[in-house]
Write a protein that holds these residues in place. Sequence first.
Motif, PDB file in Angstrom:
ATOM      1  N   ILE B 196       0.775  -1.635  -0.068  1.00  0.00           N
ATOM      2  CA  ILE B 196       0.077   0.055   0.015  1.00  0.00           C
ATOM      3  C   ILE B 196       1.028   1.347   0.257  1.00  0.00           C
ATOM      4  N   GLY B 197       2.450   1.338   0.521  1.00  0.00           N
ATOM      5  CA  GLY B 197       3.129   2.706   0.941  1.00  0.00           C
ATOM      6  C   GLY B 197       3.324   2.429  -0.559  1.00  0.00           C
ATOM      7  N   PHE B 198       3.955   1.566  -1.667  1.00  0.00           N
ATOM      8  CA  PHE B 198       4.439   1.708  -3.188  1.00  0.00           C
ATOM      9  C   PHE B 198       3.324   2.672  -3.616  1.00  0.00           C
ATOM     10  N   ASN B 199       2.158   1.812  -3.532  1.00  0.00           N
ATOM     11  CA  ASN B 199       0.828   1.911  -4.154  1.00  0.00           C
ATOM     12  C   ASN B 199       0.428   3.991  -3.785  1.00  0.00           C
ATOM     13  N   MET B 200       0.547   4.336  -3.047  1.00  0.00           N
ATOM     14  CA  MET B 200       0.646   5.504  -2.238  1.00  0.00           C
ATOM     15  C   MET B 200       1.651   6.819  -2.731  1.00  0.00           C
ATOM     16  N   ILE B 201       3.103   5.973  -3.251  1.00  0.00           N
ATOM     17  CA  ILE B 201       3.914   6.380  -3.734  1.00  0.00           C
ATOM     18  C   ILE B 201       2.838   7.457  -5.434  1.00  0.00           C
ATOM     19  N   ILE B 202       3.073   6.044  -5.828  1.00  0.00           N
ATOM     20  CA  ILE B 202       2.884   6.338  -7.269  1.00  0.00           C
ATOM     21  C   ILE B 202       1.417   7.072  -7.385  1.00  0.00           C
ATOM     22  N   LEU B 203      -0.066   7.084  -6.635  1.00  0.00           N
ATOM     23  CA  LEU B 203      -0.937   8.156  -6.757  1.00  0.00           C
ATOM     24  C   LEU B 203      -0.076   9.145  -6.345  1.00  0.00           C
ATOM     25  N   SER B 204       0.304   9.623  -5.850  1.00  0.00           N
ATOM     26  CA  SER B 204       0.163  10.930  -5.026  1.00  0.00           C
ATOM     27  C   SER B 204       1.073  11.590  -5.749  1.00  0.00           C
ATOM     28  N   ALA B 205       1.484  11.002  -6.910  1.00  0.00           N
ATOM     29  CA  ALA B 205       2.082  11.673  -7.849  1.00  0.00           C
ATOM     30  C   ALA B 205       1.699  11.844  -9.436  1.00  0.00           C
ATOM     31  N   GLY B 206       0.570  11.361  -9.043  1.00  0.00           N
ATOM     32  CA  GLY B 206      -1.000  10.527 -10.281  1.00  0.00           C
ATOM     33  C   GLY B 206      -1.420  12.647  -9.781  1.00  0.00           C
ATOM     34  N   LEU B 207      -2.275  12.439  -8.299  1.00  0.00           N
ATOM     35  CA  LEU B 207      -2.739  13.367  -8.083  1.00  0.00           C
ATOM     36  C   LEU B 207      -2.175  14.956  -8.104  1.00  0.00           C
ATOM     37  N   LYS B 208      -0.544  14.886  -8.057  1.00  0.00           N
ATOM     38  CA  LYS B 208      -0.037  16.295  -8.182  1.00  0.00           C
ATOM     39  C   LYS B 208      -0.629  16.331  -9.569  1.00  0.00           C
ATOM     40  N   GLY B 209      -0.352  15.866 -10.641  1.00  0.00           N
ATOM     41  CA  GLY B 209      -1.311  16.385 -11.590  1.00  0.00           C
ATOM     42  C   GLY B 209      -2.868  16.356 -12.150  1.00  0.00           C
ATOM     43  N   GLY B 226     -17.464  14.497  -1.411  1.00  0.00           N
ATOM     44  CA  GLY B 226     -17.824  12.738  -1.689  1.00  0.00           C
ATOM     45  C   GLY B 226     -17.839  12.536  -3.884  1.00  0.00           C
ATOM     46  N   ARG B 227     -17.864  13.835  -4.379  1.00  0.00           N
ATOM     47  CA  ARG B 227     -18.525  13.945  -5.710  1.00  0.00           C
ATOM     48  C   ARG B 227     -17.545  13.971  -6.353  1.00  0.00           C
ATOM     49  N   GLN B 228     -16.759  15.445  -6.177  1.00  0.00           N
ATOM     50  CA  GLN B 228     -15.675  15.607  -6.048  1.00  0.00           C
ATOM     51  C   GLN B 228     -14.753  14.304  -6.602  1.00  0.00           C
ATOM     52  N   PHE B 229     -14.602  13.946  -4.904  1.00  0.00           N
ATOM     53  CA  PHE B 229     -13.767  12.275  -5.510  1.00  0.00           C
ATOM     54  C   PHE B 229     -14.433  11.348  -6.501  1.00  0.00           C
ATOM     55  N   ARG B 230     -15.280  11.307  -6.418  1.00  0.00           N
ATOM     56  CA  ARG B 230     -16.043  10.095  -7.496  1.00  0.00           C
ATOM     57  C   ARG B 230     -15.640  10.727  -9.105  1.00  0.00           C
ATOM     58  N   SER B 231     -16.076  11.803  -9.213  1.00  0.00           N
ATOM     59  CA  SER B 231     -16.516  12.597 -10.487  1.00  0.00           C
ATOM     60  C   SER B 231     -14.808  13.292 -11.430  1.00  0.00           C
ATOM     61  N   ILE B 232     -13.634  13.635 -10.448  1.00  0.00           N
ATOM     62  CA  ILE B 232     -12.618  13.696 -10.796  1.00  0.00           C
ATOM     63  C   ILE B 232     -11.734  13.414 -10.668  1.00  0.00           C
ATOM     64  N   THR B 233     -11.438  13.356  -8.638  1.00  0.00           N
ATOM     65  CA  THR B 233     -10.507  12.297  -8.365  1.00  0.00           C
ATOM     66  C   THR B 233      -9.589  11.437  -9.131  1.00  0.00           C
ATOM     67  N   VAL B 234     -11.279  10.503  -8.958  1.00  0.00           N
ATOM     68  CA  VAL B 234     -11.018   8.936  -9.770  1.00  0.00           C
ATOM     69  C   VAL B 234     -10.670   8.589 -10.808  1.00  0.00           C
ATOM     70  N   PRO B 235     -11.733   9.810 -11.947  1.00  0.00           N
ATOM     71  CA  PRO B 235     -11.484   9.253 -13.278  1.00  0.00           C
ATOM     72  C   PRO B 235     -10.124  10.209 -13.922  1.00  0.00           C
ATOM     73  N   LEU B 236      -9.836  10.998 -13.313  1.00  0.00           N
ATOM     74  CA  LEU B 236      -8.281  11.651 -13.474  1.00  0.00           C
ATOM     75  C   LEU B 236      -6.945  10.530 -12.940  1.00  0.00           C
ATOM     76  N   LEU B 237      -6.858   9.398 -11.930  1.00  0.00           N
ATOM     77  CA  LEU B 237      -6.548   8.813 -11.338  1.00  0.00           C
ATOM     78  C   LEU B 237      -6.296   7.725 -12.195  1.00  0.00           C
ATOM     79  N   THR B 238      -7.351   7.476 -12.778  1.00  0.00           N
ATOM     80  CA  THR B 238      -7.455   6.114 -13.706  1.00  0.00           C
ATOM     81  C   THR B 238      -5.742   5.606 -14.642  1.00  0.00           C
ATOM     82  N   PRO B 239      -5.010   6.948 -15.183  1.00  0.00           N
ATOM     83  CA  PRO B 239      -3.344   6.461 -15.766  1.00  0.00           C
ATOM     84  C   PRO B 239      -2.945   6.002 -14.265  1.00  0.00           C
ATOM     85  N   SER B 240      -2.791   7.101 -13.736  1.00  0.00           N
ATOM     86  CA  SER B 240      -2.438   5.876 -12.162  1.00  0.00           C
ATOM     87  C   SER B 240      -2.471   4.421 -11.457  1.00  0.00           C
ATOM     88  N   ILE B 241      -3.741   4.492 -11.705  1.00  0.00           N
ATOM     89  CA  ILE B 241      -4.479   3.585 -11.125  1.00  0.00           C
ATOM     90  C   ILE B 241      -3.982   2.087 -12.416  1.00  0.00           C
TER      91      ILE B 241
END
Lengths: 303, 323
Positions: B196-209, B226-241
Amino acid sequence: MTNTTVDPATSDRRDSGRTNPSNKQTSTAGDKVVGSVSHTVLTIWSIIVILPMLWVLLSSFKTTTEIFASPFALPEEWSFNNYVNAWTTSGIGSFFSNTIIVVFGALILTMLFGSMSAYVLARFQFPGSRAIYYLMLAGLTFPIFLAIVPLFFVLQSTGLLNTLLGMIITYTAFAFPFTVFFLFSFFKSLSTSIAEAAAIDGAGEWRTFFQVMLPMARPGLATVAILNFVGLWNQFLLPIALNTNPDNYVLTQGMAQFAAQAGYSIDAGALFAAVIITVIPVLIVYLIFQRQLQGSVSQGTNK
Amino acid sequence: MSETIERAGSGMQAAQAPAPGGGGATRLARKRHSPDGWWPALFILPLAAGIGLFYLWPLLQSVYYSFTEWGVFGGSTWTGVENYVRLMQDPDVLRAIVNTLVYTGILLVGIPIAVVFAALLNRPGLRFAMIYRTCFFLPYIAMPTAISMVWRIIYNNDYGVINSTLRVVGIEGPAWISTEWFSLVAVAIVGLWMSIGFNMIILSAGLKGIPPELYEASAIDGAGKGRQFRSITVPLLTPSIFFLSVMTFIAGFQLFDMLYALLGPTNPVMPKTQSLVFLFYDAAFGANEKGYASAIGVLILLIIGLFTLVQFRLQRRWVHYAD
């Protein structure tokens, strides 16, 4: 909805929060709820992560009987006996020096040749340069264990099987593709004008590389070095297959040896001390690297 | 496959080393042709020799070995596809594939968990963020064999911390590391705990973008957190995911260290818990059947390749690239 009105602080906070996390926060009710939820969740996970580690640290100062009789109590007497036992009786001391030799030997070779190769591949086109680049990619794609059996025979026929030198060479070859691949993209992103200016000023290619380009690539080098260090320090499959002489064991093998003695005779005290000994160097390197990387990134961009 | 690594590599770089002057690659001058003299070849030579002799040549040989059988005193004979026929009829291989898939599946659960953690951790102005980050990353840099030995004691049936705690409240816990399935789940939980620690490092970098304007605009339009998380954060994180799911698969399929150290190589439950790489290791260096082991190795490579390919095919349906 608490956020229907425009909060003028929001935009500032988001931008400045990025560069300065300790920025003071004027928050709405929604922010506060999310804030306390964040801290609760993050604290719980931190505890889940840290508690076993702390437990190991505490237990490493207890006697083995104490560890099992009262696992959560503080040590009755803080003693370094376990560390002494682990270092001498369990052989962690010699495994430690073997690991240092192998990992640093491989790291120096990898960083030196890796940066040279990456630089040449990134800056020049010559017959075969693309072929070498794709070979590198291929090397990255294949998991190492697939090479282990033939590697065993290569090392055997060159007399390097079960030797530290053999391990250094194997580790180097193993770390090479990632290193070159990573540094390749890094050198590509560096401006070529500085190298050309150096060339005009009469610096030879060697000087341009070692005195101009290499210092500029420091953040990239630091990142690769730390990732390689962690990867090689923790490497297990390569040594267990190719380094079966107990005199030349590395730390991972030393740890696994505790697994082999198994069962009730296990010296848990020494084991925990050994765990701490293996983790500390990586932790130190990680903490140093974090600061250094930040410093060199800003330094690099200012030039 | 090379595409995998190209993306993986760039993702890695974005995560670990924000290169100075990000846009440099686009305005990069064309490569200079015909460098002066022989020195580039000199720079490259050690690399080419090292990789060739100690990496690529062995890899090619592995494929060749998978069609041979090795005698006790060395020397090989060509046996055609015999190893592969045996592979398909070997119940241990099938079981190892299932085990490896179960293990990898549990590791994949770590990605959504890490998405939530990373989103909470990267909120602007969060206090103690650095401390959290260091805590989370700690299990990832720690030596897997060492960590596994610790967990082995935690899990121990008789004197382990888990079972002695359960006993206090009157529950007799299972023999975690010597019961079928429990042993595999026990290993996977430790794997999850570490990853989980490694995942978070990668995702943090994605979040900064993710551009902050998106959050501002959506807040104006009345979107809650909650809506922002579902409609902005998650979709824009999909490349990192996506990057993480590819990496998790590749890492999960190479499960070995933790299995070896956590259960112990002679654990009676091992045949029912072993991974493909463990089977490979056992065949190559335990049973000394290097030909058969090579065939297992090739099988692992094919499975990893297949899954990676499928993931790349499926990514068009769910991965959102900003450009």
